[in-house]
Write an enzyme that holds these catalytic residues in place. Structure first.
Site, PDB file in Angstrom:
ATOM      1  CB  CYS A  16      69.838  73.793   7.548  1.00  0.00           C
ATOM      2  SG  CYS A  16      70.263  71.899   7.718  1.00  0.00           S
ATOM      3  CG  HIS A  18      69.063  72.889  13.065  1.00  0.00           C
ATOM      4  ND1 HIS A  18      68.740  73.870  12.216  1.00  0.00           N
ATOM      5  CD2 HIS A  18      69.646  72.094  12.334  1.00  0.00           C
ATOM      6  CE1 HIS A  18      68.984  73.716  11.053  1.00  0.00           C
ATOM      7  NE2 HIS A  18      69.646  72.612  11.151  1.00  0.00           N
ATOM      8  CD  GLU A  19      72.792  70.399  14.143  1.00  0.00           C
ATOM      9  OE1 GLU A  19      72.971  69.394  13.409  1.00  0.00           O
ATOM     10  OE2 GLU A  19      72.874  71.553  13.538  1.00  0.00           O
ATOM     11  N   PRO A  67      65.239  83.464  12.977  1.00  0.00           N
ATOM     12  CG  PRO A  67      65.831  85.150  11.575  1.00  0.00           C
ATOM     13  CD  PRO A  67      65.546  84.834  12.840  1.00  0.00           C
ATOM     14  CG  HIS A 123      69.906  67.576  10.689  1.00  0.00           C
ATOM     15  ND1 HIS A 123      69.837  67.466   9.417  1.00  0.00           N
ATOM     16  CD2 HIS A 123      70.332  68.871  11.152  1.00  0.00           C
ATOM     17  CE1 HIS A 123      69.873  68.838   8.903  1.00  0.00           C
ATOM     18  NE2 HIS A 123      70.485  69.622   9.812  1.00  0.00           N
TER      19      HIS A 123
HETATM   20 ZN   LIG Z   1      70.833  71.751   9.759  1.00  0.00          ZN
END
Ligand SMILES: [Zn+2]
Length: 164
Positions: free
Chosen positions: A81, A123-124, A78, A127
């Site tokens: 954000c 994840h970053e 999981p 972005h």
């Molecule tokens: Zn995020």
């Protein structure tokens, strides 16, 4: 630059999160920060920490980072954000990556990571390319994290969209 990093760190802390990319605070620069403090680490059960390969991460800055996948095996856990506040979903991520870039002092840095840290980095990095976890999540696992509270209080809750 230091002022921006300080601001990003305080935003990250105020949301209780452990990664933040500059575009999330409206800054069009290729920068992300990471910090998985002991306090946040302790919030997870020992079972979760083990299965997700969590470890404490001191504050780190990556300016103009580049990502190299060093282990193509994918693991699914999981993720949430602050740009999709109040939700969570399972997201497949590569197990190991190498991130290189510049530190806050402008010195070249590289960081080889696996497990949880590799997940945060991916994840970053997403972005910085305008991608959110919702673009690659396992759609059937997309959950509103408020439901627990909604059910407990009979629907009488306030869902804030500002820091806690
Ligand atoms: Zn995020």
């Amino acid at each position: 630059m230091l002022q921006l990093l300080k601001k990003m760190r305080s935003v990250m802390h105020s949301y209780g999160s452990f990664g933040l990319a500059a575009p999330q605070v409206g800054v069009p620069l290729s920068i992300f920060i990471v910090e998985f403090s002991e306090k946040i680490y302790e919030e997870f059960s020992p079972e979760i920490r083990k299965s997700r390969e969590m470890a404490i991460i001191p504050f780190k800055v990556f300016i103009n980072p580049e990502l190299k996948i060093t282990n193509y095996e994918k693991v699914c856990f999981p993720e949430a954000c602050e740009s999709v506040r109040g939700f969570s979903a399972d997201v497949p991520r590569y197990r190991e990556v190498l991130v290189t870039g510049l530190s806050a002092e402008g010195k070249p840095v590289s960081w080889q990571v696996s497990g949880w840290a590799a997940r945060i980095v991916q994840h970053e990095m997403d972005h910085l390319s305008g991608r959110l976890y919702t673009d690659i999540m396992v759609r059937s696992t997309f959950t509103c994290t408020c439901w627990d509270k909604v059910n407990r209080t009979g629907g009488r809750i306030y869902v804030p969209f500002s820091p806690k």
